[in-house]
Design a protein around this motif. Structure first.
Motif, mmCIF file in Angstrom:
data_model
loop_
_atom_site.group_PDB
_atom_site.id
_atom_site.type_symbol
_atom_site.label_atom_id
_atom_site.label_comp_id
_atom_site.label_asym_id
_atom_site.label_seq_id
_atom_site.Cartn_x
_atom_site.Cartn_y
_atom_site.Cartn_z
ATOM 1 N N ARG A 107 0.836 -1.202 0.000
ATOM 2 C CA ARG A 107 0.000 0.000 0.000
ATOM 3 C C ARG A 107 0.872 1.254 0.000
ATOM 4 N NH1 ARG A 107 -6.055 -0.149 0.621
ATOM 5 N NH2 ARG A 107 -6.504 -2.392 0.708
ATOM 6 N N PHE A 108 0.284 2.344 -0.474
ATOM 7 C CA PHE A 108 0.986 3.632 -0.508
ATOM 8 C C PHE A 108 0.045 4.713 0.033
ATOM 9 C CE2 PHE A 108 2.635 0.887 -3.823
ATOM 10 C CZ PHE A 108 4.003 0.924 -3.575
ATOM 11 N N CYS A 109 -0.257 4.607 1.310
ATOM 12 C CA CYS A 109 -1.233 5.483 1.939
ATOM 13 C C CYS A 109 -0.723 6.922 2.024
ATOM 14 C CB CYS A 109 -1.569 4.969 3.340
ATOM 15 S SG CYS A 109 -2.204 3.271 3.343
ATOM 16 N N GLU A 110 -1.637 7.855 1.848
ATOM 17 C CA GLU A 110 -1.291 9.269 1.764
ATOM 18 C C GLU A 110 -0.653 9.794 3.041
ATOM 19 O OE1 GLU A 110 -3.404 13.325 0.038
ATOM 20 O OE2 GLU A 110 -4.636 11.727 0.875
ATOM 21 N N PHE A 111 -1.024 9.215 4.174
ATOM 22 C CA PHE A 111 -0.519 9.683 5.463
ATOM 23 C C PHE A 111 0.748 8.950 5.900
ATOM 24 C CE2 PHE A 111 -4.068 6.692 5.958
ATOM 25 C CZ PHE A 111 -3.420 5.618 6.542
ATOM 26 N N CYS A 112 1.321 8.169 5.006
ATOM 27 C CA CYS A 112 2.495 7.355 5.309
ATOM 28 C C CYS A 112 3.668 7.774 4.432
ATOM 29 C CB CYS A 112 2.156 5.882 5.056
ATOM 30 S SG CYS A 112 3.549 4.758 5.249
ATOM 31 N N PRO A 113 4.914 7.732 4.963
ATOM 32 C CA PRO A 113 6.075 8.055 4.137
ATOM 33 C C PRO A 113 6.198 7.194 2.886
ATOM 34 C CG PRO A 113 6.695 8.096 6.440
ATOM 35 C CD PRO A 113 5.282 7.552 6.376
ATOM 36 N N ARG A 114 5.601 6.008 2.898
ATOM 37 C CA ARG A 114 5.647 5.135 1.715
ATOM 38 C C ARG A 114 4.839 5.699 0.547
ATOM 39 N NH1 ARG A 114 8.018 0.285 2.064
ATOM 40 N NH2 ARG A 114 8.411 -0.627 4.126
ATOM 41 N N ALA A 115 4.055 6.736 0.793
ATOM 42 C CA ALA A 115 3.299 7.362 -0.297
ATOM 43 C C ALA A 115 4.235 7.903 -1.363
ATOM 44 C CB ALA A 115 2.422 8.491 0.252
ATOM 45 N N ASN A 116 5.458 8.185 -0.983
ATOM 46 C CA ASN A 116 6.464 8.665 -1.928
ATOM 47 C C ASN A 116 7.621 7.660 -1.969
ATOM 48 O OD1 ASN A 116 8.443 9.975 -3.422
ATOM 49 N ND2 ASN A 116 8.086 11.963 -2.472
ATOM 50 N N PRO A 117 7.651 6.766 -2.977
ATOM 51 C CA PRO A 117 8.701 5.742 -3.055
ATOM 52 C C PRO A 117 10.111 6.314 -3.110
ATOM 53 C CG PRO A 117 6.906 5.271 -4.582
ATOM 54 C CD PRO A 117 6.680 6.661 -4.081
ATOM 55 N N ARG A 118 10.250 7.553 -3.550
ATOM 56 C CA ARG A 118 11.580 8.156 -3.576
ATOM 57 C C ARG A 118 12.089 8.431 -2.170
ATOM 58 N NH1 ARG A 118 10.460 13.162 -7.433
ATOM 59 N NH2 ARG A 118 8.632 13.142 -6.065
ATOM 60 N N ILE A 119 11.161 8.656 -1.255
ATOM 61 C CA ILE A 119 11.530 8.906 0.134
ATOM 62 C C ILE A 119 11.677 7.597 0.894
ATOM 63 C CG2 ILE A 119 10.767 9.919 2.319
ATOM 64 C CD1 ILE A 119 9.397 12.097 0.741
ATOM 65 N N TYR A 120 10.718 6.692 0.676
ATOM 66 C CA TYR A 120 10.751 5.424 1.404
ATOM 67 C C TYR A 120 10.379 4.289 0.453
ATOM 68 C CZ TYR A 120 11.005 2.753 5.682
ATOM 69 O OH TYR A 120 11.406 1.882 6.664
ATOM 70 N N PRO A 121 11.354 3.757 -0.283
ATOM 71 C CA PRO A 121 11.074 2.719 -1.291
ATOM 72 C C PRO A 121 10.859 1.338 -0.681
ATOM 73 C CG PRO A 121 13.424 3.138 -1.168
ATOM 74 C CD PRO A 121 12.768 4.136 -0.244
ATOM 75 N N ASN A 122 10.123 0.511 -1.386
ATOM 76 C CA ASN A 122 10.001 -0.891 -1.008
ATOM 77 C C ASN A 122 11.318 -1.608 -1.250
ATOM 78 O OD1 ASN A 122 7.481 -1.487 0.080
ATOM 79 N ND2 ASN A 122 6.497 -1.608 -1.921
ATOM 80 N N LYS A 123 11.655 -2.525 -0.349
ATOM 81 C CA LYS A 123 12.841 -3.364 -0.512
ATOM 82 C C LYS A 123 12.447 -4.802 -0.200
ATOM 83 C CE LYS A 123 16.245 0.200 0.714
ATOM 84 N NZ LYS A 123 17.370 0.565 1.627
#
Length: 302
Positions: free
Chosen positions: A44-60
């Motif tokens: 998921r890439f929820c708007e209220f989560c840093p994962r919303a921006n993969p450049r900031i917090y990418p999946n690994k």
């Protein structure tokens, strides 16, 4: 401000745990919440989560190693730990293909602990649910992001699996922006700049206490111990359990320095200087225990 009902539930458990004095030989106040992030993946890439921006917090596609996990569980056993072990953090724990084995190992080594799993439920079905609880899970906490229709789906799944209602927690995360999505929102130690909800980077640090480092320990799948679950940017790593012990990190110089500052309402250090988290919803009893502990230490400055 919206307060997540889960905060009150968890706070009550944390309070009861410290009141019981559950720490080996009463040598030092032990945490009552041990949160572990077992993978680097989320779907998921929820708007209220840093994962919303993969450049900031990418999946690994990375996971905690068996050796590290065994070391952690062994050390918790050595501390006679019986508080909460939460499989949560910055990822979706059900991505870990050996999640049942991880739970079984924790249950065997820490029979008195509460094993809690936090998930979006996207990878869950009744069969998996049964296996999780047979492996030793105490409770599962499912965040609902898509709407009220998800409730019927998961309640049916719960009934099919035969899970008690009190061990199957649904968390409504589909509320509007104005309602904070059903979360106790924060700026994730400055990683989220969300103007619509007033979750922007602070212009100056808050002058208030924070209890997180007094009652909880957060470990990433890499073995890094992070100051708290809000420090997604890993701006303050307090140790690494690949080569340090849990007790050593928990009572080490970095944690002592942080607790000293926060006990005097000083957040003038990273990541706390950018964080808008209240930090006092739970853990006050631990905060008091640590203050009493420090007063008795010969090395502490008066």
């Amino acid at each position: 401000m919206w307060i997540d009902p889960n905060v009150a539930r968890k706070g009550s458990i944390v309070k009861e745990h410290i009141a019981a004095g559950h720490h080996k030989n009463d040598a030092f106040p032990l945490f009552s919440l041990f949160e572990i992030n077992i993978s680097g993946m989320c779907n998921r890439f929820c708007e209220f989560c840093p994962r919303a921006n993969p450049r900031i917090y990418p999946n690994k596609n990375e996971y905690i190693s068996n050796a590290l996990y065994k070391k952690i569980i062994s050390e918790l056993k050595g501390l006679d730990y019986d508080g909460i072990i939460a499989y949560s953090g910055f990822s979706e724990p059900l991505f870990h293909k050996q999640i049942n084995e991880l739970l079984s190992a924790a249950r065997e080594s820490c029979p008195g602990s509460r094993l809690e799993l936090y998930t979006n439920g996207d990878m869950l079905n009744a069969e998996k649910l049964v296996k999780l609880f047979k492996s030793g899970l105490t409770s599962i906490h499912i965040s609902l992001y898509d709407g009220t229709e998800q409730k019927e789906k998961f309640l049916s799944m719960r009934d099919t699996a035969g899970i008690e209602a009190g061990r199957f927690i649904l968390r409504e995360r589909f509320l509007s922006r104005e309602e904070g999505y059903g979360l106790t929102l924060s700026n994730r130690a400055g990683m989220i700049n969300f103007r619509q909800l007033g979750k922007e980077k602070l212009t100056q640090p808050l002058k208030k206490e924070c209890y997180y480092p007094f009652y909880m320990m957060f470990v990433d799948y890499t073995g890094e111990v992070i100051l708290c679950s809000h420090d997604w940017g890993k701006k303050l790593v307090t140790g690494n359990l690949n080569n340090e012990s849990i007790a050593g990190v928990w009572t080490g110089g970095i944690m002592n320095s942080v607790r000293e500052r926060l006990s005097h309402k000083s957040r003038n250090f990273s990541p706390c200087n950018a964080c808008d988290v209240a930090g006092t919803f739970m853990g006050e009893e631990h905060f008091i225990k640590w203050k009493d502990y420090y007063k008795k230490q010969p090395w502490r400055k008066s």
